[in-house]
Design a protein around this motif. Structure first.
Motif, short mmCIF file in Angstrom:
data_model
loop_
_atom_site.label_atom_id
_atom_site.label_comp_id
_atom_site.label_asym_id
_atom_site.label_seq_id
_atom_site.Cartn_x
_atom_site.Cartn_y
_atom_site.Cartn_z
N UNK A 124 36.40 -22.98 -3.41
CA UNK A 124 36.97 -22.10 -4.42
C UNK A 124 35.92 -21.44 -5.29
N UNK A 125 36.35 -20.38 -5.94
CA UNK A 125 35.50 -19.62 -6.86
C UNK A 125 34.98 -20.49 -8.00
N UNK A 126 35.77 -21.48 -8.42
CA UNK A 126 35.36 -22.35 -9.53
C UNK A 126 34.36 -23.43 -9.13
N UNK A 127 33.93 -23.44 -7.86
CA UNK A 127 32.92 -24.39 -7.40
C UNK A 127 33.47 -25.66 -6.79
N UNK A 128 34.79 -25.82 -6.77
CA UNK A 128 35.35 -27.03 -6.18
C UNK A 128 35.57 -26.85 -4.68
N UNK A 129 35.57 -27.98 -3.98
CA UNK A 129 35.95 -28.05 -2.57
C UNK A 129 37.10 -29.03 -2.51
N UNK A 130 38.17 -28.64 -1.86
CA UNK A 130 39.32 -29.54 -1.69
C UNK A 130 39.59 -29.73 -0.21
N UNK A 131 39.93 -30.96 0.12
CA UNK A 131 40.21 -31.34 1.50
C UNK A 131 41.71 -31.63 1.61
N UNK A 132 42.38 -30.91 2.50
CA UNK A 132 43.83 -30.97 2.63
C UNK A 132 44.24 -31.58 3.96
N UNK A 133 45.34 -32.32 3.95
CA UNK A 133 45.98 -32.82 5.16
C UNK A 133 46.92 -31.72 5.64
N UNK A 134 46.68 -31.19 6.82
CA UNK A 134 47.45 -30.07 7.34
C UNK A 134 48.89 -30.48 7.68
N UNK A 135 49.13 -31.75 7.97
CA UNK A 135 50.47 -32.18 8.36
C UNK A 135 51.45 -32.22 7.20
N UNK A 136 50.98 -32.55 5.99
CA UNK A 136 51.92 -32.67 4.88
C UNK A 136 51.50 -31.93 3.61
N UNK A 152 31.88 -21.64 -4.10
CA UNK A 152 31.55 -22.17 -2.78
C UNK A 152 31.67 -21.02 -1.79
N UNK A 153 30.62 -20.80 -1.01
CA UNK A 153 30.60 -19.65 -0.10
C UNK A 153 30.72 -20.02 1.37
#
Length: 112
Positions: free
Chosen positions: A56-68, A82-83
């Protein structure tokens, strides 16, 4: 916009709405990733298509579960947007790079 490696999901995002996962075969939305609304600068699906990393633009990285659609982890090391995001071929390592000049390597088996 990005396809998952197995072709079963399509990611879309905009500057004023949560990221959305779609079924590309039916053109219907599957999940909305609403825990964080911020400009997405980078995206990467894991090789097995089970995880989605968003930077994200704010510098965070988030890891998501695609199933839920659950947010499994959030990383806050970057101090600027984050680029780039990339998973290793086996999906165990997630790397990110940002406008702060930082490159971070995370072993996911130690986190998840």
């Amino acid at each position: 916009i990005s396809f998952s490696p197995d072709g079963t999901r399509l990611l879309s995002s905009s500057s004023n709405a949560p990221a959305q996962l779609w079924d590309p075969h039916t053109a219907r939305p599957i999940l909305s990733l609403e825990a964080h609304i911020n400009l997405i600068e980078a995206a990467s699906f894991s090789p097995d298509s089970r995880l989605l990393a968003l930077g994200y633009y704010d510098g965070t990285v988030r890891l998501w579960d695609v199933s839920d659609g659950n947010c499994l982890a959030m990383f806050t090391e970057h101090t600027a947007r984050v680029t780039h995001l990339v998973f290793s071929a086996d999906g165990d390592i997630l790397c990110s790079a940002g406008n702060d000049g930082g490159v971070y390597v995370r072993r996911l088996r130690d986190i998840l």
